[in-house]
Enzyme design. Structure first.
Site, PDB file in Angstrom:
ATOM      1  CE1 TYR A   1      43.341  32.580  38.033  1.00 42.73           C
ATOM      2  CE2 TYR A   1      43.970  31.343  36.077  1.00 42.73           C
ATOM      3  CZ  TYR A   1      43.255  32.360  36.675  1.00 42.73           C
ATOM      4  OH  TYR A   1      42.434  33.151  35.902  1.00 42.73           O
TER       5      TYR A   1
ATOM      6  CB  ILE B   1      38.603  41.429  32.546  1.00 38.55           C
ATOM      7  CG1 ILE B   1      39.659  40.916  31.566  1.00 38.55           C
ATOM      8  CG2 ILE B   1      37.205  40.987  32.095  1.00 38.55           C
ATOM      9  CD1 ILE B   1      39.755  39.397  31.507  1.00 38.55           C
ATOM     10  N   GLY B   2      37.722  43.400  34.861  1.00 38.26           N
ATOM     11  CA  GLY B   2      36.690  43.894  35.766  1.00 38.26           C
ATOM     12  C   GLY B   2      36.395  45.371  35.569  1.00 38.26           C
TER      13      GLY B   2
ATOM     14  CB  SER C   1      41.319  30.372  33.794  1.00 39.43           C
ATOM     15  OG  SER C   1      42.523  30.021  33.142  1.00 39.43           O
TER      16      SER C   1
ATOM     17  CB  THR D   1      34.931  40.622  42.817  1.00 40.15           C
ATOM     18  OG1 THR D   1      34.763  39.541  41.886  1.00 40.15           O
ATOM     19  CG2 THR D   1      33.806  40.590  43.840  1.00 40.15           C
ATOM     20  N   GLY D   2      37.283  42.259  41.545  1.00 45.25           N
ATOM     21  CA  GLY D   2      38.457  42.229  40.680  1.00 45.25           C
ATOM     22  C   GLY D   2      38.537  43.394  39.711  1.00 45.25           C
ATOM     23  CB  ALA D   3      36.774  46.324  39.137  1.00 42.52           C
ATOM     24  CB  SER D   4      42.013  46.586  42.059  1.00 37.19           C
ATOM     25  OG  SER D   4      42.784  45.569  41.447  1.00 37.19           O
TER      26      SER D   4
END
Length: 259
Positions: free
Chosen positions: A168, A23-24, A159, A15-18
């Site tokens: 966050y 990083i993704g 984080s 996830t989070g590879a847009s």
């Protein structure tokens, strides 16, 4: 594609590879180069709301980039703020690529605010995406595994942000506890679960002044690179990383050590 061909390579869902400099995305490239079939999640509406913006059909181009390694790639649009979305995304990956051997949670909803100016809506959305969304991904991932020794890996990015980044940081802190729980509760399914805190990595959000300040606070004298995290993820997903479980690994070059 027949069943034998579908199962000839391990499948990872990231996830989070847009964005290509995220990083993704680095994790996806690294694993594709090592022979993993890669499904990756994106959500254009979130990127469009951020300073970097959304790249039209960028996910299709990135999928083609991954396929150049000789593996299959599947882009998956998913809004993890909806409770039904994580299980639906896992099912789409299974339908497209087959059973998933590894889940890498690299996504984040992140909008800076502090104790006095965070809205209830913003707080709830951070927890919906970063915490509840990851929990439901982990649950759906575990439910589709056969429960054989060494068959599953979970890695989540976390984080240590706190002040001035309340929703966050708090949602990531809760995520830590979920992943550590998974390391114990899912062990009988052959799953390991670990967290990586990558420290300061500039993927397009830092000003030059902030980048200089954070590099000076890192013992090795530079910012982290997406590839630094990608290399550690690849190790954790490999047979050599199978004895590491329930750990929060600080892969940050010595950030905030006395320098």
């Amino acid at each position: 594609m027949d069943h034998d061909a579908r199962s000839s390579r391990p499948v990872v869902f990231i996830t989070g590879a847009s964005r290509p400099n995220s990083i993704g995305a680095a994790i996806a490239r690294n694993l594709a180069s090592l022979g993993w079939d890669v499904a990756f999640a994106f959500w254009d509406d979130y990127d469009a709301s951020m300073p970097w913006g959304a790249e039209e059909r960028g996910h299709d181009a990135f999928a083609d980039e991954l396929r150049a390694f000789g593996v299959r790639a599947l882009p998956v649009a998913v809004d993890l703020s909806h409770p039904e979305a994580p299980a639906g995304a896992i099912e789409r990956v299974r339908a497209g690529l087959g059973p998933i051997q590894a889940l890498v949670a690299s996504h984040a909803h992140s909008v800076d605010s502090g104790l006095l100016d965070t809205s209830v809506e913003a707080f709830d959305r951070h927890f919906a995406v970063n915490t509840r969304g990851t929990w439901l991904l982990i649950r759906a991932f575990a439910e589709q595994l056969p429960g054989e020794p060494g068959t599953g890996r979970i890695v989540a990015l976390t984080s240590d942000h706190t002040a001035h980044n309340l929703p966050y940081g708090a949602s990531k802190g809760a995520l830590d506890r979920i992943v550590i729980a998974a390391a114990v509760e899912l062990a009988h399914l052959g799953i390991t679960a670990n967290l990586i805190n990558p420290g300061p990595i500039d993927t397009g959000w830092m000003t030059p002044g902030l980048a200089e300040t954070l590099a000076a606070e890192t013992a090795l004298g530079r910012l982290g690179r997406p590839q630094d995290t990608a290399d550690l993820v690849a190790f954790l997903l490999s047979p050599s990383g199978g004895w590491i479980n329930g750990q929060l690994l600080h892969s940050n070059g010595g950030f905030h050590l006395p320098v």
